[in-house]
Every structure is written in structure tokens, then in C-alpha cells.
Motif scaffolding. Structure first.
Motif, mmCIF file in Angstrom:
data_model
loop_
_atom_site.group_PDB
_atom_site.id
_atom_site.type_symbol
_atom_site.label_atom_id
_atom_site.label_comp_id
_atom_site.label_asym_id
_atom_site.label_seq_id
_atom_site.Cartn_x
_atom_site.Cartn_y
_atom_site.Cartn_z
ATOM 1 N N VAL A 107 -1.724 20.824 2.820
ATOM 2 C CA VAL A 107 -2.196 22.026 3.766
ATOM 3 C C VAL A 107 -2.876 21.376 4.997
ATOM 4 C CG1 VAL A 107 -3.422 24.030 4.080
ATOM 5 C CG2 VAL A 107 -2.008 23.763 1.962
ATOM 6 N N LEU A 108 -3.828 20.681 4.622
ATOM 7 C CA LEU A 108 -4.586 20.118 5.649
ATOM 8 C C LEU A 108 -3.796 19.421 6.832
ATOM 9 C CD1 LEU A 108 -8.053 18.986 4.300
ATOM 10 C CD2 LEU A 108 -7.572 20.916 5.690
ATOM 11 N N ALA A 109 -2.735 18.728 6.366
ATOM 12 C CA ALA A 109 -1.771 17.761 7.239
ATOM 13 C C ALA A 109 -1.054 18.860 8.064
ATOM 14 C CB ALA A 109 -1.018 17.052 6.518
ATOM 15 N N ILE A 110 -0.700 19.969 7.544
ATOM 16 C CA ILE A 110 -0.023 20.861 8.340
ATOM 17 C C ILE A 110 -0.766 21.558 9.431
ATOM 18 C CG2 ILE A 110 1.359 23.060 8.270
ATOM 19 C CD1 ILE A 110 2.372 21.914 5.511
ATOM 20 N N LEU A 111 -2.153 21.615 8.893
ATOM 21 C CA LEU A 111 -2.909 22.638 9.779
ATOM 22 C C LEU A 111 -3.306 21.464 11.032
ATOM 23 C CD1 LEU A 111 -5.391 24.423 7.475
ATOM 24 C CD2 LEU A 111 -3.810 25.179 9.021
ATOM 25 N N ALA A 112 -3.473 20.229 10.883
ATOM 26 C CA ALA A 112 -3.830 19.371 11.646
ATOM 27 C C ALA A 112 -2.846 19.328 12.973
ATOM 28 C CB ALA A 112 -4.154 17.868 11.130
ATOM 29 N N ILE A 113 -1.555 19.405 12.412
ATOM 30 C CA ILE A 113 -0.705 19.298 13.633
ATOM 31 C C ILE A 113 -0.291 20.726 14.280
ATOM 32 C CG2 ILE A 113 2.110 19.148 13.676
ATOM 33 C CD1 ILE A 113 1.932 17.469 11.072
ATOM 34 N N ILE A 114 -0.685 21.842 13.666
ATOM 35 C CA ILE A 114 -0.637 23.000 14.148
ATOM 36 C C ILE A 114 -1.586 23.133 15.394
ATOM 37 C CG2 ILE A 114 -0.745 25.660 13.908
ATOM 38 C CD1 ILE A 114 1.101 25.114 11.160
ATOM 39 N N TYR A 155 -1.084 13.488 14.449
ATOM 40 C CA TYR A 155 0.246 13.650 13.994
ATOM 41 C C TYR A 155 0.920 12.656 13.330
ATOM 42 C CZ TYR A 155 -0.116 16.817 18.161
ATOM 43 O OH TYR A 155 -0.545 17.826 18.772
ATOM 44 N N VAL A 156 0.769 11.243 13.392
ATOM 45 C CA VAL A 156 1.376 10.207 12.738
ATOM 46 C C VAL A 156 0.978 10.372 11.415
ATOM 47 C CG1 VAL A 156 1.907 7.790 12.333
ATOM 48 C CG2 VAL A 156 1.910 8.874 14.751
ATOM 49 N N GLY A 157 -0.522 10.352 11.093
ATOM 50 C CA GLY A 157 -1.080 10.257 9.788
ATOM 51 C C GLY A 157 -0.659 11.478 9.147
ATOM 52 N N PRO A 158 -0.588 12.542 9.831
ATOM 53 C CA PRO A 158 -0.427 13.833 8.775
ATOM 54 C C PRO A 158 1.107 13.864 8.579
ATOM 55 C CG PRO A 158 -1.772 14.569 10.553
ATOM 56 C CD PRO A 158 -1.563 13.207 10.603
ATOM 57 N N ILE A 159 1.849 13.457 9.410
ATOM 58 C CA ILE A 159 3.431 13.524 9.114
ATOM 59 C C ILE A 159 3.605 12.378 8.090
ATOM 60 C CG2 ILE A 159 5.650 13.034 10.080
ATOM 61 C CD1 ILE A 159 4.595 14.123 12.906
ATOM 62 N N LEU A 160 2.982 11.208 8.063
ATOM 63 C CA LEU A 160 3.490 10.234 6.918
ATOM 64 C C LEU A 160 2.947 10.858 5.845
ATOM 65 C CD1 LEU A 160 2.350 6.938 8.683
ATOM 66 C CD2 LEU A 160 4.575 7.694 8.268
ATOM 67 N N MET A 165 0.697 -1.199 0.054
ATOM 68 C CA MET A 165 0.200 0.080 0.060
ATOM 69 C C MET A 165 0.951 1.300 0.068
ATOM 70 S SD MET A 165 -2.797 1.269 2.856
ATOM 71 C CE MET A 165 -4.007 0.218 2.630
ATOM 72 N N LYS A 166 0.445 2.118 -0.909
ATOM 73 C CA LYS A 166 1.386 3.453 -1.097
ATOM 74 C C LYS A 166 1.369 4.096 0.393
ATOM 75 C CE LYS A 166 1.504 5.962 -4.442
ATOM 76 N NZ LYS A 166 1.280 6.682 -5.627
ATOM 77 N N LEU A 167 2.302 4.861 0.802
ATOM 78 C CA LEU A 167 2.562 5.462 1.854
ATOM 79 C C LEU A 167 1.418 6.606 2.033
ATOM 80 C CD1 LEU A 167 3.769 5.959 4.804
ATOM 81 C CD2 LEU A 167 5.446 7.483 3.618
ATOM 82 N N ILE A 168 0.828 7.136 0.951
ATOM 83 C CA ILE A 168 -0.026 8.079 0.968
ATOM 84 C C ILE A 168 -1.336 7.741 1.269
ATOM 85 C CG2 ILE A 168 -0.605 8.311 -1.643
ATOM 86 C CD1 ILE A 168 0.066 11.357 -1.432
ATOM 87 N N TYR A 169 -1.785 6.556 0.765
ATOM 88 C CA TYR A 169 -2.902 5.945 1.173
ATOM 89 C C TYR A 169 -3.056 5.516 2.438
ATOM 90 C CZ TYR A 169 -3.647 5.972 -4.111
ATOM 91 O OH TYR A 169 -3.829 6.379 -5.457
ATOM 92 N N PHE A 170 -1.963 5.047 2.970
ATOM 93 C CA PHE A 170 -1.938 4.445 4.285
ATOM 94 C C PHE A 170 -2.299 5.655 5.105
ATOM 95 C CE2 PHE A 170 0.685 3.527 7.987
ATOM 96 C CZ PHE A 170 -0.216 2.738 8.666
ATOM 97 N N SER A 171 -1.359 6.652 5.153
ATOM 98 C CA SER A 171 -1.594 8.055 5.981
ATOM 99 C C SER A 171 -3.094 8.363 6.164
ATOM 100 C CB SER A 171 -0.379 9.158 5.481
ATOM 101 O OG SER A 171 -1.134 9.326 4.308
ATOM 102 N N LEU A 172 -3.457 8.570 4.894
ATOM 103 C CA LEU A 172 -5.026 9.107 4.642
ATOM 104 C C LEU A 172 -6.100 7.931 5.631
ATOM 105 C CD1 LEU A 172 -5.338 10.217 0.934
ATOM 106 C CD2 LEU A 172 -5.323 11.573 3.205
ATOM 107 N N LEU A 173 -5.783 6.709 5.367
ATOM 108 C CA LEU A 173 -6.556 5.689 6.091
ATOM 109 C C LEU A 173 -6.439 5.806 7.526
ATOM 110 C CD1 LEU A 173 -8.628 3.459 5.238
ATOM 111 C CD2 LEU A 173 -6.783 1.965 4.991
ATOM 112 N N LEU A 174 -5.032 5.872 7.865
ATOM 113 C CA LEU A 174 -4.708 5.827 9.403
ATOM 114 C C LEU A 174 -5.544 7.137 10.072
ATOM 115 C CD1 LEU A 174 -3.209 4.841 11.670
ATOM 116 C CD2 LEU A 174 -1.229 6.364 10.941
ATOM 117 N N THR A 175 -5.393 8.307 9.208
ATOM 118 C CA THR A 175 -5.799 9.404 9.888
ATOM 119 C C THR A 175 -7.349 9.378 10.187
ATOM 120 O OG1 THR A 175 -4.256 10.758 8.954
ATOM 121 C CG2 THR A 175 -6.083 11.902 9.565
#
Length: 117
Positions: free
Chosen positions: A60-67, A100-105, A1-11
């Protein structure tokens, strides 16, 4: 599974489970907003290859989620209560995964894919 899909699914899964666990605990607007974001993330899983601009919106949403999570008083307080009960610990783990983990991935996958080009 591509990392981008995994990160979205995890989040998405982490936020969904967390919002279900916090139902009737947090204001309803937060639950509705979280569920809207979860639906957007799930839709993005299917549309990201078709609409390239989604990758930038999600970045942008990933960065905003962390902030936003880092500056949220409720999230900071939740971190302080880590380990006090199984319920709080489970919520904290979901918060770490979803904010954190999902957005950082996702950020790592986004940068990796864009640096290849």
C-alpha cells in the motif's frame, strides 16, 4: 539479493540521501516524516519475514508513494527543472529511484511472490 529486499533498500537509501540533501530547504516536518519512513523501511528489511502483514502494508505504501509523488506540485516542478544544475539533477534522480523505481520493484516482487501461491 531478493528483489523485495533490494527495492526496500533502494527506496530507503534514496530517500535518506535526498532528505539529507534537502535539509534546511524543505519544511522540517517533511524531513522528519521522510526519516521516519526510512527507519520503517530499514526495520521492515529485518522484520518482513517474521510479520507477513508487513508485505501488505509496504504494498500500500509503494502505491501511495507513486500516487503522492505524481500529484505533488513540488515533485512535478522538480521534474521540469531536471538538468538545470547538478544539484537538481541529483535530487531528481534520487526522487525517481525513491518514489518510482523502488516502489515499482516492490510491487513487482510482491505480485510475483503472491501469484506463485
Amino acid at each position: 539479493m531478493k528483489l523485495i529486499y533490494f527495492s526496500l533498500l533502494l527506496t530507503a537509501v534514496s530517500l535518506l540521501i535526498g532528505s539529507i540533501m534537502l535539509f534546511n530547504t524543505v519544511p522540517r516536518i517533511f524531513t522528519i516524516g521522510t526519516l521516519a519512513i526510512v527507519m520503517f523501511l530499514i526495520a521492515s528489511l529485518f522484520l518482513i519475514n517474521k510479520y507477513n502483514f508487513l508485505t501488505y502494508i509496504l504494498f500500500v505504501l509503494a502505491i501511495l508513494a507513486i500516487i503522492i509523488s505524481s500529484s505533488s506540485g513540488a515533485h512535478v516542478q522538480a521534474f521540469r527543472e531536471f538538468g538545470e544544475s547538478l544539484y537538481i539533477t541529483a535530487l531528481d534522480i534520487l526522487m525517481i529511484l525513491g518514489f518510482y523505481v523502488g516502489p515499482i520493484l516492490y510491487i513487482v516482487a510482491f505480485l510475483k511472490d503472491n501469484l506463485k501461491r
